[in-house]
Write a protein that holds these residues in place. Structure first.
Motif, short mmCIF file in Angstrom:
data_model
loop_
_atom_site.label_atom_id
_atom_site.label_comp_id
_atom_site.label_asym_id
_atom_site.label_seq_id
_atom_site.Cartn_x
_atom_site.Cartn_y
_atom_site.Cartn_z
N HIS A 391 3.38 10.46 -13.39
CA HIS A 391 3.85 11.18 -12.19
C HIS A 391 2.73 11.32 -11.17
O HIS A 391 2.56 12.36 -10.54
CB HIS A 391 4.43 12.56 -12.57
N ARG A 392 1.94 10.27 -11.04
CA ARG A 392 0.81 10.29 -10.13
C ARG A 392 1.29 10.40 -8.69
O ARG A 392 2.37 9.93 -8.34
CB ARG A 392 -0.02 9.02 -10.34
N ASP A 393 0.47 11.00 -7.84
CA ASP A 393 0.77 11.13 -6.42
C ASP A 393 1.15 9.76 -5.86
O ASP A 393 0.51 8.75 -6.15
CB ASP A 393 -0.49 11.66 -5.72
N ILE A 394 2.18 9.71 -5.01
CA ILE A 394 2.60 8.42 -4.46
C ILE A 394 1.59 7.85 -3.47
O ILE A 394 1.69 6.68 -3.09
CB ILE A 394 4.00 8.49 -3.81
N ASN A 395 0.61 8.65 -3.05
CA ASN A 395 -0.48 8.13 -2.23
C ASN A 395 -1.58 7.49 -3.06
O ASN A 395 -2.53 6.92 -2.51
CB ASN A 395 -1.10 9.25 -1.38
N ASN A 396 -1.45 7.57 -4.39
CA ASN A 396 -2.52 7.09 -5.25
C ASN A 396 -2.82 5.61 -5.02
O ASN A 396 -1.93 4.76 -5.05
CB ASN A 396 -2.11 7.28 -6.72
N HIS A 397 -4.09 5.32 -4.76
CA HIS A 397 -4.57 3.94 -4.61
C HIS A 397 -3.82 3.18 -3.54
O HIS A 397 -3.70 1.95 -3.60
CB HIS A 397 -4.48 3.21 -5.96
N SER A 398 -3.30 3.90 -2.55
CA SER A 398 -2.55 3.24 -1.49
C SER A 398 -2.75 4.01 -0.19
O SER A 398 -3.43 5.04 -0.15
CB SER A 398 -1.06 3.17 -1.84
N VAL A 399 -2.17 3.49 0.87
CA VAL A 399 -2.25 4.21 2.15
C VAL A 399 -1.32 5.41 2.06
O VAL A 399 -0.33 5.40 1.32
CB VAL A 399 -1.86 3.29 3.32
N PRO A 400 -1.61 6.49 2.80
CA PRO A 400 -0.77 7.69 2.71
C PRO A 400 0.63 7.41 3.23
O PRO A 400 0.82 6.69 4.22
CB PRO A 400 -1.51 8.70 3.58
N VAL A 401 1.61 8.03 2.59
CA VAL A 401 2.99 7.80 3.01
C VAL A 401 3.31 8.49 4.32
O VAL A 401 4.35 8.22 4.94
CB VAL A 401 3.99 8.24 1.91
N SER A 402 2.42 9.35 4.79
CA SER A 402 2.59 9.97 6.11
C SER A 402 2.09 9.07 7.23
O SER A 402 2.25 9.41 8.41
CB SER A 402 1.87 11.32 6.16
N ALA A 403 1.52 7.91 6.89
CA ALA A 403 1.15 6.93 7.92
C ALA A 403 2.41 6.38 8.57
O ALA A 403 3.51 6.43 7.98
CB ALA A 403 0.33 5.80 7.31
N THR A 404 2.25 5.85 9.79
CA THR A 404 3.42 5.36 10.51
C THR A 404 3.26 3.91 10.93
O THR A 404 2.16 3.44 11.25
CB THR A 404 3.70 6.20 11.77
N HIS A 405 4.38 3.23 10.92
CA HIS A 405 4.49 1.85 11.38
C HIS A 405 5.07 1.84 12.80
O HIS A 405 5.32 2.88 13.41
CB HIS A 405 5.42 1.06 10.46
N TYR A 406 5.30 0.66 13.28
CA TYR A 406 5.93 0.41 14.57
C TYR A 406 7.22 1.22 14.70
O TYR A 406 7.98 1.37 13.74
CB TYR A 406 6.21 -1.09 14.68
N ASN A 407 7.44 1.76 15.87
CA ASN A 407 8.63 2.57 16.16
C ASN A 407 8.72 3.84 15.32
O ASN A 407 9.81 4.39 15.12
CB ASN A 407 9.92 1.75 15.97
N GLY A 408 7.57 4.31 14.84
CA GLY A 408 7.53 5.58 14.14
C GLY A 408 8.06 5.56 12.72
O GLY A 408 8.25 6.62 12.11
N VAL A 409 8.27 4.38 12.14
CA VAL A 409 8.74 4.29 10.76
C VAL A 409 7.65 4.78 9.82
O VAL A 409 6.49 4.37 9.93
CB VAL A 409 9.14 2.85 10.42
N SER A 410 8.00 5.64 8.89
CA SER A 410 7.00 6.20 7.98
C SER A 410 6.72 5.26 6.82
O SER A 410 7.62 4.54 6.35
CB SER A 410 7.46 7.56 7.44
N GLU A 411 5.49 5.29 6.35
CA GLU A 411 5.14 4.56 5.14
C GLU A 411 5.94 5.07 3.96
O GLU A 411 6.20 4.33 3.01
CB GLU A 411 3.64 4.69 4.89
#
Length: 792
Positions: A391-411
């Motif tokens: 149940h590791r944090d979903i940000n583990n070893h990756s970019v934070p899921v609060s980051a945003t892509h084009y058109n404001g799509v969230s990671e």
């Protein structure tokens, strides 16, 4: 009911837009109509409502008390999906459970995970969240790809159907034997049901929806050599020379991150890999018919790159800064048109210096070595999926899921799409720059990634169980529409023994993608270094290169119908329930049964043969004949896996060589394995092996189908039927030999070719029923007929 064989069921929020997999990822029509909205304004709804079509075997029923839906097979009344148990729809938590008929369902798919068995086991759990786990040898943990698709084969009878939950958010899936439960942290419940009823029909219908597998270039079916730790160009030259001296086929040299300057993409180490040394080396490979492939990681060194808007991922009001091999990095936003264009431009610029033939996309989950702080509620969802098994944090070893892509799509929503989007941009960049068929290998995948890339099973370990597990993963990716897949032969990490490496070579010769790759901390294991591995490589690779026309024809079938090249036995024998659990053997296409040695010190192999006749690929003798299927103890051959040809098959072959280009210049031969009733069939697809289109209107290609039938007087007649022929006429391609297996004649039969009796010098008949007809000059792409008249 989108087609006669595909049913689409979507549960979404009628009043608020929710994240869905973008339509440029999986092209599909927008939802136009909602069958029923079970809200207060529909107080007078009937207790149930059924949607069916006379031309479809799928029936959908929605119930209102309590709210649930069922999908049934109209022809049998079998319930395929039933949500009576649980249905929850919240903002960032969706849950649905379908009951399954205990003891009658065999499920396959759901990945990517390393599993002990190909058939899913009761109480198996699957977390789908693309993760840079570091080692793929850890069982049952979420790895690099997310494929929420399974095939259900029902007994008795073997009718199959497929179920896809088209959702890119993180999820846990639990298979309880009598039920399957999805727990999803976002998006919508977007289900697609595929009617089958044969396993091949399911993958045909599934890939028709998600996109057909990309055609792979002919050269990609050769042997590829890589190692993390080739320190300089001289090391590459030594390896190429070593394979040539040992007379072991070598198609392509690969280079890991060693070639880069400070581990930066699109750069060269000025000391160990300067362009003035590397470019002549690559030119020599090309002049010898060989290829060169390098790795790319999806990050760009911060200090070497302008901070451009809409090119890189954003976070907390500015461009996201992470850490990977080069140090501080930006992550390209492949969802952005400018981000994809940036990547494609960098590929083109790099190829001006080093004309690589393919690109290898690694670390594209995407991996990030830096721990990122929690920024908002997205980083800590109300339900925590079982990431990495703890149940590791979903940000583990990756970019934070609060980051945003084009058109404001969230990671948070798009995380599992990152590898797919990079592979697409890499594929498009190579295609635009070379005007040839791209070869892209991607570690991270999603639904539909097969349209752009091949895949390998990741950082495996040099262990016997890892070799066995590779079959399960390869079979699963065949279901996922990614047929070009392999596992690092002899393992990536750990030190392989000579015996393990030799046996892995024998298995790996029948991976669709065949590569040796090892980590720099391990002992060297190029196949020419040990005499035992050299013998296995010469024998097994010789067999593979001989079968290249058959393999390549299967690539055409995969591209046009989705049929996996490596497939489980039940694909051809769905009525035989004994095949449902077989995962230490596999079929390569419909015609070859591969039974490798999977245990140390083994002197025999326990193999299952479905009903029919099975001939040894090596001496053409009838090895097994069974009307019901049976288990057979085979000898463990020293230098090769046991391989048997299915009766009823016609396989096109050529002669082995050290490169695919040289093998393609040799004469063709046909292996005709007769079924008990004297029939057989097969086909041969040919093109230049590199045109972007495979079998399309804008390319030249040849497709010939072969058939064999029994005549009334006991003889047989083999015919060719030319389906399409725009490639072969200018190539002077000819079939020089035909081998018939399974004849029954007391004396040498008479042979007629296009009505003319063949002289005895061209005929050799053995008492084991093998007839060899040689000295032929049958033009590929022209009709011919061979009559074998039995002697009595």
């Amino acid at each position: 009911m989108e087609t006669d064989s595909r049913l689409h069921v979507c549960i979404t929020d009628a009043d608020h837009a929710r994240w869905e997999v973008p339509r440029d990822v999986i092209p599909r029509p927008a939802l136009q109509d909602v069958l029923v909205e079970p809200t207060a304004k529909h107080a007078a709804l009937p207790s149930s409502h059924t949607l069916s079509s006379a031309s479809s075997d799928l029936t959908f029923t929605i119930h209102t008390a309590p709210f649930r839906f069922t999908v049934t097979r109209r022809s049998t009344g079998d319930v395929l999906f039933d949500t009576s148990a649980t249905l929850v729809f919240k903002d960032r938590y969706l849950e649905v459970t379908s009951s399954l008929p205990a003891g009658r369902s065999s499920l396959y798919g759901l990945g990517e995970h390393t599993k002990r068995t190909f058939r899913l086991q009761h109480n198996d759990s699957f977390t789908l969240w693309n993760e840079d786990l570091g080692r793929s040898d850890q069982l049952d943990l979420n790895l690099y790809g997310s494929h929420p698709f399974y095939m259900d084969v029902r007994s008795p009878g073997g009718a199959a159907h497929g179920v896809l939950l088209l959702n890119s958010n993180g999820m846990d899936i639990h298979y309880g034997g009598s039920s399957i439960t999805y727990k999803v942290i976002g998006g919508v419940l977007d289900f697609y049901f595929f009617a089958g009823p044969s396993p091949l029909a399911v993958v045909d219908q599934y890939t028709q929806f998600i996109g057909r597998p990309a055609p792979m270039p002919y050269w990609s079916f050769g042997y590829h050599q890589c190692r993390y730790g080739y320190k300089n160009v001289e090391a590459l030259e030594d390896v190429v020379a070593g394979y040539a001296k040992a007379k072991i086929p070598l198609e392509a040299m690969w280079t890991d991150i060693d070639y880069m300057d400070g581990y930066q993409d699109f750069t060269l180490d000025p000391v160990n890999y300067p362009a003035k040394r590397l470019r002549p080396f690559v030119d020599r490979l090309h002049s010898n018919g060989q290829k060169y492939v390098v790795i790319l990681d999806p990050e760009v060194k911060r200090s070497a790159t302008p901070d451009e808007k809409d090119v890189f991922l954003q976070w907390n009001g500015s461009t996201l800064v992470g850490e990977v091999w080069p140090g501080e990095v930006y992550f390209p936003d492949f969802m952005s048109p400018r981000g994809a264009e940036y990547w494609e431009r960098k590929i083109s610029e790099f190829r001006r210096t080093i004309p690589v033939d393919g690109l290898w996309c690694d670390m594209n989950e995407p991996a990030n070595f830096r721990d990122m702080p929690t920024l908002n509620a997205l980083d800590d969802p109300p339900y925590r999926i079982n990431n990495a098994g703890v149940h590791r944090d979903i940000n583990n070893h990756s970019v934070p899921v609060s980051a945003t892509h084009y058109n404001g799509v969230s990671e948070y929503d798009a995380h599992n799409l990152f590898g797919f989007l990079e592979a697409r941009a890499t594929h498009d960049g190579l295609l635009r720059d070379t005007k040839r068929r791209p070869f892209v290998l991607s570690r991270s995948t999603f639904v539909g990634s097969g349209r752009y890339a091949a895949h390998w099973t990741g950082d495996n370990d040099a262990r016997w169980d890892e070799m066995r597990h590779s079959i399960n993963t390869i079979l699963s990716f065949g279901l996922f529409g990614i047929p070009m897949i392999g596992s690092d032969i002899c393992g990536f990490t750990g030190n392989s023994s000579q015996e393990l490496c030799s046996r892995w070579i024998q298995l790996g010769a029948f991976y669709p993608f065949m590569r040796g790759h090892s980590e720099k901390k391990t002992i060297r294991r190029e196949f020419y270094l040990w005499e035992s591995t050299a013998r296995s490589a010469r024998k097994s690779f010789g067999t593979r290169y001989r079968l290249l026309p058959y393999f390549y024809t299967l690539m055409y079938e995969a591209h046009t119908t989705g049929a996996p090249m490596v497939r489980p036995l039940f694909f051809s024998y769905p009525h035989d329930a004994n095949t449902y659990g077989v995962d230490r053997q596999f079929l390569f296409g419909p015609g070859l049964l591969v039974s490798p040695v999977m245990e140390p010190g083994a002197t025999t192999v326990d193999a299952y043969f479905p009903a029919g006749r099975w001939f040894s690929l090596y001496d053409y003798s009838l090895a097994v004949a069974t009307r019901t299927g049976k288990r057979v103890t085979l000898p463990a051959l020293a230098d090769a896996a046991n391989v048997h040809v299915a009766g009823g098959s016609i396989l096109p072959t050529q002669q082995p060589a050290l490169t695919t280009s040289r093998a393609r210049q040799t004469e063709f031969r046909l292996l005709v394995a007769l079924a008990e009733n004297g029939t057989a069939k097969g086909e041969l697809f040919l093109d230049d092996g590199e045109s972007p289109e495979m079998g399309g209107a804008r390319s030249k290609w040849t497709l010939v189908r072969f058939s064999c039938d029994k005549e009334s007087k006991g003889g047989i007649t083999m015919r060719s039927h030319v389906v399409h022929n725009t490639y072969a006429p200018s190539r002077k391609l000819a079939i020089g030999k035909v081998v018939f297996m399974g004849l029954q004649s007391p004396a040498t039969p008479k042979v007629y070719v296009n009505g003319v009796q063949l002289k005895a010098a061209g005929i050799m008949y053995r008492r084991n029923g093998v007839l060899t007809v040689s000295g032929l000059s049958l033009v590929v792409g022209e009709k011919f007929e061979i009559n074998v008249v039995m002697s009595h």
